[in-house]
Design an enzyme around this catalytic site. Sequence first.
Site, PDB file in Angstrom:
ATOM      1  N   HIS A 160       0.835  -1.211   0.000  1.00 31.49           N
ATOM      2  CA  HIS A 160       0.000   0.000   0.000  1.00 31.49           C
ATOM      3  C   HIS A 160       0.870   1.262   0.000  1.00 31.49           C
ATOM      4  O   HIS A 160       2.043   1.217   0.399  1.00 31.49           O
ATOM      5  CB  HIS A 160      -0.860   0.043   1.275  1.00 31.49           C
ATOM      6  CG  HIS A 160      -1.965  -0.948   1.333  1.00 31.49           C
ATOM      7  ND1 HIS A 160      -2.176  -1.766   2.435  1.00 31.49           N
ATOM      8  CD2 HIS A 160      -2.940  -1.255   0.445  1.00 31.49           C
ATOM      9  CE1 HIS A 160      -3.243  -2.527   2.215  1.00 31.49           C
ATOM     10  NE2 HIS A 160      -3.724  -2.239   1.019  1.00 31.49           N
ATOM     11  N   CYS A 247      -2.430  -0.037   9.969  1.00 33.94           N
ATOM     12  CA  CYS A 247      -3.496  -0.942   9.484  1.00 33.94           C
ATOM     13  C   CYS A 247      -4.530  -1.309  10.542  1.00 33.94           C
ATOM     14  O   CYS A 247      -5.666  -1.611  10.216  1.00 33.94           O
ATOM     15  CB  CYS A 247      -2.922  -2.277   9.010  1.00 33.94           C
ATOM     16  SG  CYS A 247      -1.398  -2.193   8.150  1.00 33.94           S
TER      17      CYS A 247
HETATM   18  N1  GLY Z   1      -2.873  -9.205   4.870  1.00 39.02           N
HETATM   19  C1  GLY Z   1      -3.335  -7.898   4.622  1.00 39.02           C
HETATM   20  C2  GLY Z   1      -3.834  -7.735   3.251  1.00 39.02           C
HETATM   21  O1  GLY Z   1      -3.246  -8.350   2.353  1.00 39.02           O
HETATM   22  O2  GLY Z   1      -4.762  -7.051   2.993  1.00 39.02           O
END
Ligand code: GLY
Length: 255
Positions: A160, A247
């Site tokens: 991300h 996250c």
């Molecule tokens: N394990 C977090 C994701 O891939 O969204």
Amino acid sequence: MLTALTRAVSRSLGSCELTWHARQEIDIDLANEQHRQYERSLEDLGVRVISLPEQSEMPDAVFVEDPLIVFDEVAIITRMGVASRRAESESLAEAIAPFRPMRRLRDPATLDGGDVMRIGRDVFVGSSSRTNAEGFRQLKEELEPFGYSVRPVTVRGCLHLKSACCALGNDTILANTAWLDPEPLRNYGIIEVPADEPGAANILRIGNSVIMPACFPQTQKKIRTEGLDIRAVDISELMKAEAAVTCSSVIFRAA
Ligand code: GLY
């Protein structure tokens, strides 16, 4: 009051989505303890934590940042880039409903909250394997009426945008510029993470403190020289699930 939505670790976390990481065995009890310690760090910094119950059949559900983005004016329910995670959204929509009006991104948009980095009125959106051009377009359409400037940033080599950069201050971004195109960030000062700590750019600034993983001591030292206090958390088990510190919470102001 600063408020964080979090969710207990799923017992099925070992079956999480992985993009750039090889699968490793995850100690779920330890992951739970580490997540509780993360929640305690938030509370120690004066954040009210609303911890939602585990969703046992949804391996990645602890990573609440991806299905929900909260701005002062509106909450956005995203449409995540992997179909396996989309069922995570509904209970978060219920949880945020008392706090914000809500908008939803629609098919064919895909967008993960981990790809959205806000710094003041600038919102940067990662073009990644999880977020597509239509996801960017719909988010921009929702936010521009509130005066936000919404710009894309190419992401490469990591999951991300916020794996590659996070706001450190009002004018400063901590970044691994090997993982993004820095051009859209040109109006900000960039502090590079050390080359041997490539994953260290994901941090959570709360007041004068920065929550970040304990395993990045060189980056911690750099941040301390900016006059900030470090709250190091051991999230080794969650990192095996390709997570970092942003996250596992959605932080917003609430009365
Ligand atoms: N394990 C977090 C994701 O891939 O969204």
